[in-house]
Design a protein around this motif. Structure first.
Motif, PDB file in Angstrom:
ATOM      1  N   HIS A 113       0.814  -1.221   0.000  1.00 58.60           N
ATOM      2  CA  HIS A 113       0.000   0.000   0.000  1.00 58.60           C
ATOM      3  C   HIS A 113       0.850   1.275   0.000  1.00 58.60           C
ATOM      4  CE1 HIS A 113      -3.839  -2.006   0.483  1.00 58.60           C
ATOM      5  NE2 HIS A 113      -3.347  -2.735   1.470  1.00 58.60           N
ATOM      6  N   LEU A 114       2.153   1.138   0.139  1.00 54.20           N
ATOM      7  CA  LEU A 114       3.022   2.311   0.200  1.00 54.20           C
ATOM      8  C   LEU A 114       3.293   2.836  -1.205  1.00 54.20           C
ATOM      9  CD1 LEU A 114       4.627   4.098   2.199  1.00 54.20           C
ATOM     10  CD2 LEU A 114       6.592   2.587   1.806  1.00 54.20           C
ATOM     11  N   ALA A 115       3.027   4.109  -1.407  1.00 61.10           N
ATOM     12  CA  ALA A 115       3.206   4.724  -2.722  1.00 61.10           C
ATOM     13  C   ALA A 115       4.687   4.865  -3.059  1.00 61.10           C
ATOM     14  CB  ALA A 115       2.540   6.095  -2.754  1.00 61.10           C
ATOM     15  N   ALA A 116       5.002   4.933  -4.346  1.00 65.78           N
ATOM     16  CA  ALA A 116       6.370   5.245  -4.767  1.00 65.78           C
ATOM     17  C   ALA A 116       6.758   6.601  -4.196  1.00 65.78           C
ATOM     18  CB  ALA A 116       6.450   5.267  -6.280  1.00 65.78           C
ATOM     19  N   GLY A 117       7.940   6.660  -3.597  1.00 65.15           N
ATOM     20  CA  GLY A 117       8.382   7.874  -2.932  1.00 65.15           C
ATOM     21  C   GLY A 117       7.972   7.943  -1.484  1.00 65.15           C
ATOM     22  N   GLY A 118       7.068   7.041  -1.068  1.00 65.80           N
ATOM     23  CA  GLY A 118       6.637   6.994   0.322  1.00 65.80           C
ATOM     24  C   GLY A 118       7.711   6.409   1.219  1.00 65.80           C
ATOM     25  N   VAL A 119       7.548   6.602   2.517  1.00 65.48           N
ATOM     26  CA  VAL A 119       8.558   6.197   3.495  1.00 65.48           C
ATOM     27  C   VAL A 119       8.036   5.067   4.367  1.00 65.48           C
ATOM     28  CG1 VAL A 119       9.943   6.940   5.480  1.00 65.48           C
ATOM     29  CG2 VAL A 119       9.619   8.475   3.520  1.00 65.48           C
ATOM     30  N   LEU A 120       8.848   4.031   4.485  1.00 64.08           N
ATOM     31  CA  LEU A 120       8.591   2.916   5.391  1.00 64.08           C
ATOM     32  C   LEU A 120       9.489   3.080   6.607  1.00 64.08           C
ATOM     33  CD1 LEU A 120       7.561   0.074   6.206  1.00 64.08           C
ATOM     34  CD2 LEU A 120       9.365  -0.875   4.745  1.00 64.08           C
ATOM     35  N   ALA A 121       8.889   3.178   7.781  1.00 58.43           N
ATOM     36  CA  ALA A 121       9.638   3.282   9.035  1.00 58.43           C
ATOM     37  C   ALA A 121       9.424   2.003   9.836  1.00 58.43           C
ATOM     38  CB  ALA A 121       9.171   4.497   9.832  1.00 58.43           C
ATOM     39  N   ILE A 122      10.494   1.456  10.379  1.00 52.81           N
ATOM     40  CA  ILE A 122      10.426   0.228  11.178  1.00 52.81           C
ATOM     41  C   ILE A 122      11.143   0.492  12.495  1.00 52.81           C
ATOM     42  CG2 ILE A 122      10.951  -2.230  11.296  1.00 52.81           C
ATOM     43  CD1 ILE A 122      11.112  -2.238   8.231  1.00 52.81           C
ATOM     44  N   HIS A 123      10.473   0.188  13.598  1.00 51.10           N
ATOM     45  CA  HIS A 123      11.056   0.449  14.917  1.00 51.10           C
ATOM     46  C   HIS A 123      11.623  -0.825  15.539  1.00 51.10           C
ATOM     47  CE1 HIS A 123      10.705   2.087  19.237  1.00 51.10           C
ATOM     48  NE2 HIS A 123      11.706   2.702  18.629  1.00 51.10           N
ATOM     49  N   ASP A 124      12.546  -0.637  16.484  1.00 44.43           N
ATOM     50  CA  ASP A 124      13.180  -1.716  17.237  1.00 44.43           C
ATOM     51  C   ASP A 124      14.001  -2.633  16.339  1.00 44.43           C
ATOM     52  OD1 ASP A 124      12.187  -0.839  19.694  1.00 44.43           O
ATOM     53  OD2 ASP A 124      10.338  -1.983  19.469  1.00 44.43           O
ATOM     54  N   VAL A 125      14.751  -2.032  15.426  1.00 44.38           N
ATOM     55  CA  VAL A 125      15.647  -2.789  14.548  1.00 44.38           C
ATOM     56  C   VAL A 125      17.011  -2.893  15.222  1.00 44.38           C
ATOM     57  CG1 VAL A 125      16.809  -2.825  12.313  1.00 44.38           C
ATOM     58  CG2 VAL A 125      14.421  -2.076  12.470  1.00 44.38           C
ATOM     59  N   THR A 157      18.406   8.189   6.424  1.00 39.27           N
ATOM     60  CA  THR A 157      19.084   8.285   7.720  1.00 39.27           C
ATOM     61  C   THR A 157      18.086   8.082   8.847  1.00 39.27           C
ATOM     62  OG1 THR A 157      20.701   9.823   6.814  1.00 39.27           O
ATOM     63  CG2 THR A 157      20.494   9.737   9.217  1.00 39.27           C
ATOM     64  N   GLY A 158      18.297   7.055   9.648  1.00 36.97           N
ATOM     65  CA  GLY A 158      17.447   6.789  10.800  1.00 36.97           C
ATOM     66  C   GLY A 158      18.113   7.261  12.075  1.00 36.97           C
ATOM     67  N   ARG A 159      17.622   6.729  13.186  1.00 30.01           N
ATOM     68  CA  ARG A 159      18.229   7.082  14.467  1.00 30.01           C
ATOM     69  C   ARG A 159      17.969   5.964  15.459  1.00 30.01           C
ATOM     70  NH1 ARG A 159      16.744  12.908  16.364  1.00 30.01           N
ATOM     71  NH2 ARG A 159      17.666  13.235  14.317  1.00 30.01           N
ATOM     72  N   GLY A 160      19.021   5.538  16.164  1.00 26.98           N
ATOM     73  CA  GLY A 160      18.866   4.467  17.133  1.00 26.98           C
ATOM     74  C   GLY A 160      18.349   3.214  16.468  1.00 26.98           C
ATOM     75  N   SER A 161      17.250   2.689  16.999  1.00 27.99           N
ATOM     76  CA  SER A 161      16.663   1.470  16.434  1.00 27.99           C
ATOM     77  C   SER A 161      15.614   1.764  15.372  1.00 27.99           C
ATOM     78  CB  SER A 161      16.029   0.636  17.553  1.00 27.99           C
ATOM     79  OG  SER A 161      14.843   1.245  18.030  1.00 27.99           O
ATOM     80  N   LEU A 162      15.453   3.035  14.994  1.00 29.77           N
ATOM     81  CA  LEU A 162      14.480   3.414  13.970  1.00 29.77           C
ATOM     82  C   LEU A 162      15.148   3.400  12.600  1.00 29.77           C
ATOM     83  CD1 LEU A 162      11.615   4.575  13.302  1.00 29.77           C
ATOM     84  CD2 LEU A 162      12.684   6.840  13.459  1.00 29.77           C
ATOM     85  N   ARG A 163      14.601   2.627  11.673  1.00 26.31           N
ATOM     86  CA  ARG A 163      15.100   2.574  10.306  1.00 26.31           C
ATOM     87  C   ARG A 163      14.073   3.202   9.376  1.00 26.31           C
ATOM     88  NH1 ARG A 163      18.627   1.387  13.131  1.00 26.31           N
ATOM     89  NH2 ARG A 163      20.248  -0.214  12.878  1.00 26.31           N
ATOM     90  N   LEU A 164      14.567   3.939   8.382  1.00 25.16           N
ATOM     91  CA  LEU A 164      13.723   4.644   7.431  1.00 25.16           C
ATOM     92  C   LEU A 164      14.113   4.248   6.014  1.00 25.16           C
ATOM     93  CD1 LEU A 164      13.967   8.165   9.101  1.00 25.16           C
ATOM     94  CD2 LEU A 164      12.028   6.586   9.261  1.00 25.16           C
ATOM     95  N   LEU A 165      13.127   3.838   5.215  1.00 28.79           N
ATOM     96  CA  LEU A 165      13.366   3.401   3.848  1.00 28.79           C
ATOM     97  C   LEU A 165      12.392   4.121   2.919  1.00 28.79           C
ATOM     98  CD1 LEU A 165      13.476  -0.455   4.537  1.00 28.79           C
ATOM     99  CD2 LEU A 165      15.434   1.071   4.354  1.00 28.79           C
ATOM    100  N   ARG A 166      12.900   4.617   1.792  1.00 28.58           N
ATOM    101  CA  ARG A 166      12.034   5.251   0.799  1.00 28.58           C
ATOM    102  C   ARG A 166      11.731   4.254  -0.307  1.00 28.58           C
ATOM    103  NH1 ARG A 166      14.975   9.522  -0.792  1.00 28.58           N
ATOM    104  NH2 ARG A 166      15.911   8.324  -2.485  1.00 28.58           N
TER     105      ARG A 166
END
Length: 212
Positions: free
Chosen positions: A154-166, A194-203
């Protein structure tokens, strides 16, 4: 610009989101394309308020989905079990009253739409491309993989996927979020931000078909 009142409420709320990671989450929403913001895993609303702090200045809405019966780690006998969250009428965890109290006390009911459902069931009803998807539900392998499989399409092209506790190192924490992070990144469909701590960010990148 982030809503400072909602940031303060988020920092004070009960939950498992460190302040620096919560701020990074909110800033990532500000930098994402316009469109719906969806969170999988509401618990008591702490991370929801970080998302709302970015959504309000944008005139956006945060949709957050949770069955509110608690993840596996919240059940009796587990490390994060809180007996105060058990509904004595049914003998089950019920985080919905606490969540609603958090959102109401912060004055964020105009920004947050709460859906009480299993994430994979609600995903089958969802039809609008997402600009931002935050996965922070149950941390078992089965649940984490199911959340990714249900919602990533459901994530659009250019949208951001964030995942916590990585946590790449098993000594630091459970590996289910790390495995779905690696699965998403290794698919070639995403570029890491660029994420922070256990937060990962993917476009999410456009597919070849979308580029033509």
């Amino acid at each position: 610009m982030l809503d400072s009142d909602l940031l303060a409420a988020a920092a004070a709320a009960t939950g498992f989101m460190p302040a620096d990671e919560g701020l990074a989450l909110a800033e990532a929403v500000l930098a994402a394309p316009a469109g719906p913001i969806l969170e999988v895993g509401s618990y008591l609303g702490k991370s929801t308020l970080y998302l709302a702090a970015a959504a309000r200045p944008r005139g956006a809405t945060v949709v957050t989905v949770d069955h509110h019966r608690g993840s596996e780690e919240h059940q009796p006998g587990w490390d994060y079990h809180d007996p105060g969250l058990v509904d004595p009428r049914v003998g089950l965890i019920d985080t919905l009253p606490g969540f609603r109290g958090t959102i109401a006390a912060a004055g964020a009911e105009d920004v947050v739409v709460a859906v009480v459902a299993r994430a994979e069931q609600f995903a089958r009803l969802w039809a609008t491309p997402l600009a931002f998807l935050f996965l922070d539900g149950s941390h078992t392998d089965e649940s984490a993989q199911r959340d990714l499989a249900s919602w990533a399409p459901h994530l659009a092209a250019g949208g951001v996927l964030a995942i916590h506790d990585v946590f790449p190192d098993p000594a630091d924490g459970g590996q289910a979020p790390y495995r779905i992070y690696r699965k998403a990144l290794d698919s070639g469909d995403y570029t890491e931000l660029t994420g922070r701590g256990s937060l990962r960010l993917l476009r999410r990148e456009p597919s070849p078909r979308q580029e033509r």
